[in-house]
Scaffold this motif. Structure first.
Motif, PDB file in Angstrom:
ATOM      1  N   ARG A  70      50.963  27.774  39.429  1.00  0.00           N
ATOM      2  CA  ARG A  70      49.552  28.053  39.178  1.00  0.00           C
ATOM      3  C   ARG A  70      49.207  29.499  39.497  1.00  0.00           C
ATOM      4  O   ARG A  70      49.706  30.099  40.440  1.00  0.00           O
ATOM      5  N   THR A  71      48.336  30.050  38.695  1.00  0.00           N
ATOM      6  CA  THR A  71      47.851  31.413  38.966  1.00  0.00           C
ATOM      7  C   THR A  71      46.350  31.321  39.224  1.00  0.00           C
ATOM      8  O   THR A  71      45.647  30.527  38.591  1.00  0.00           O
ATOM      9  N   PRO A  72      45.832  32.111  40.125  1.00  0.00           N
ATOM     10  CA  PRO A  72      44.389  32.044  40.399  1.00  0.00           C
ATOM     11  C   PRO A  72      43.582  32.550  39.214  1.00  0.00           C
ATOM     12  O   PRO A  72      43.919  33.559  38.598  1.00  0.00           O
ATOM     13  N   ILE A  73      42.517  31.873  38.915  1.00  0.00           N
ATOM     14  CA  ILE A  73      41.628  32.250  37.807  1.00  0.00           C
ATOM     15  C   ILE A  73      40.456  33.019  38.405  1.00  0.00           C
ATOM     16  O   ILE A  73      39.786  32.564  39.309  1.00  0.00           O
ATOM     17  N   GLN A  74      40.195  34.216  37.864  1.00  0.00           N
ATOM     18  CA  GLN A  74      39.112  35.053  38.405  1.00  0.00           C
ATOM     19  C   GLN A  74      37.970  35.176  37.429  1.00  0.00           C
ATOM     20  O   GLN A  74      38.107  35.184  36.278  1.00  0.00           O
TER      21      GLN A  74
END
Length: 74
Positions: A70-74
């Motif tokens: 997972r990658t953080p969503i900004q």
């Protein structure tokens, strides 16, 4: 009291033999297309143990593997 159903054996034997021959020819052809010797007992024993070992390891994954993707969503 028994009821006997007459079955003509010659057609049954011919169909059974034809199906068996087709299965045997298909197995040999498939093995040869894969580049394997269909009558080698060493090759079949090795393939069985490799497949068994591969199946055992493929189901084991680290517990946190889905979190790392997972990658953080900004």
């Amino acid at each position: 009291m028994r009821i006997l159903i007459p079955v003509p054996l010659k057609p049954v034997v011919l169909v059974w033999g034809l199906l068996s021959a087709m299965i045997l020819v298909g197995f040999i052809a498939s093995s040869m297309l894969q580049g394997k010797d269909p009558f080698s007992p060493k090759a079949t024993a090795t393939q069985f143990t490799d497949a068994k070992a591969g199946a055992a390891h493929s189901g084991q994954q680290p517990k946190n593997s889905h979190k790392a993707a997972r990658t953080p969503i900004q």
